[in-house]
Scaffold this motif. Sequence first.
Motif: not given
Length: 744
Positions: A126-144
């Motif tokens: 219901d929430w995590l599989d929603a379309k992500e606009e910027a998948p690169a964000a998950s690569v660096q969790p400590n970045r904004p």
Amino acid sequence: MDELTTVFVTESREQLAAMEEALLQLEANPEDSDLINAVFRPAHTIKGGAGVIECNFIVAFTHVAENALDKLRNGDIKVSSDLVAVLLGCCDHIGNLLSVLEAGAAEPDEDLRAEGDSLLSRLQRDWLDAKEEAPAASVQPNRPPVEKVDDVQASGGGLVETDFWHISLRFGAGVLRNGMDPISFLRYLSTLGQIVHIETIPDAMPSAEEMDPEACYLGFEIKFKSDADKAAIEAVFDFVRDECTLHILPPNSKLADYIALLQALPENTMRLGEILVKIGALTQAELDDGLKQQHAVPPEEGGEEASPPPPLGEILIEQKVVQPELVEAAVIKQKQVSEKKAAEARLIRIQADKLDRLIDLVGELVIAGASTNLLASRAGLSDLNEATSLLNRLVEQIRDSALQLRMVQIGETFNRFQRVVRDVSKELGKDIELTIAGGETELDKSVVEKIGDPLMHLVRNAMDHGIESAEVRQAKGKSPRGRLSLNAYHDSGSIVIDVADDGGGLNRDKILKKAVEKGLVQAGVHLSDQEIANLIFEPGFSTVDKVSNLSGRGVGMDVVKRNIQGLRGRVEVHSEEGHGTRFSIRLPLTLAIIDGFLVGADRASYVIPLDMVVECLELQAHATSSGERNYLNLRGEVLPFIRLRDLFELPGEPPKRENVVVVKAAGQKAGIVVDTLLGEFQTVIKPLGQLFRHLRGIGGSTILGSGDVALILDVQALAQIAIGREERSLAAPSSVNTPRISQV
């Protein structure tokens, strides 16, 4: 379970309580970013702690829940009642996993694993599989979080050149000699995004006759539109990093993201530069440059001491590598962490059984002190009496300090009912608001631990039976939202806890009819309103026609009364039909040691809790044989009294002079007639055995300095006996004879 795991479990349960409280507040204030961060931080902390102790099943579950909270924090998903319900379920499941760890099991059982999988699959679907606009964000969790930067249109048309990365670049003079082409770096930069605006800065350009054709004199001010983070942009210039001056400022739109990341950092002691690097607002190279400049302070002339180096934050702002707002937020975070660490350094965790053992020893010390005092008074030596008096004062201070260690605020218990009210009101289809007051009121830890179940019964009963549905309330002219309140306060040496609702109140006719049907009272017997209300505490009594998941089986209110009496307390009910009901629970402050007032009747000794004693006076001789009526005129106030000799059927004749101890309990005054007044006494409460649990008027026992046993009087029960006798005497036909009333 080792010490590290014990600490982790204890602190994680505290984090879960904070997370649950924040979730309940977030449901009512879905746009509050502080609450979102307050939900995220406990999950992040628990996951990190579980990783330290290598508890993989907690790490795996919490990781997915943390991902959902991260999307919530980044604004990718919105707060909803369904999401809050699932996250509350995740809190419960993490609590169950902590119990598994506490029990020493290697893995949760199949049922618990299936429950966790169900929660995670719903989060994923219901929430995590929603379309992500910027998948690169998950690569660096400590970045904004990286967001798509939309063009900002001006009101007159065209683009407003704001909300972009700002890159200030000054190439060194030797760049060209080293085979580097400045334009190639700008081309490479454009592969990460769009150069919206570039301005060439020729400030370093010399006159034509001084110009070196192999030297670079140019600089650039660049507005850059990109989804990349600061580290990726800085990496473009890695080959010339030592030969250029580079300042990268993030878009203003990212400032809030950096501050949100900063607030979500674990509460570890970090320096200012470490905090800014951790959240990605500052690169390590920029930090190193700032530190070099900070320590490169020229010595003072004239041999004077060097002035302190400038703060790093000021240097970073002056170098234009970070915004002032972000430095200020990092300083505040640093201060908060320092203050919390300092507060934690003043605290120490100890096991509850060690504390209980200390209280037991203090109790024995009190008894031994009383014995010493008795022997000293018999010896008649003034020096010895003075020494034992000092000893008693010290023992009293030790007693008070030890008891204070066991005092905890009841607010934590009250706050647990926020979740109960939310879940039960949704199950019943009612709109119910819980208000809490007096959460700072303190009472003994052992009392707090045992009061939870009775309160749970009363709260659920109030929601199910007391508060009407919205339709019924509106028809009666009430607000559709029902109100349930929990309140705690001190009164006459006791703690009073009120559970009140603004529902329909008790239907006395229905209660009396049901009592007659069950054979609890005879038909036609006159009962007062209070006696009718007290019928709900009879075992198996219920006026509900239909059994529900919550109540209706006649189990609960009698358990409430029995459990509270087990704590030497009382429960009373006050109801006004159509306006609501209030249950008042009156409990002792402590179950261990109290200040008492020692009295005697015949050869027996009794203790009255000192907090309930108002005054002592002599019982006039002509009032000792007033027939069926026992009350005094105490300065114009009617004071019913009870004789301990009559109550306990003591043999022998009373002395010529009797005394009345005036006591006050639950707002009512009464007198206790005794033979002698023996003075104040530190009382170590010893529970009575199961054989004596039904005795009315006795709350416990204690050991005197002589080794004799004295009974502790239950003042509230005795006051009710005295008042009840007078009420029955007034209602009896013989009451037409006017009794004598002694003047005091």
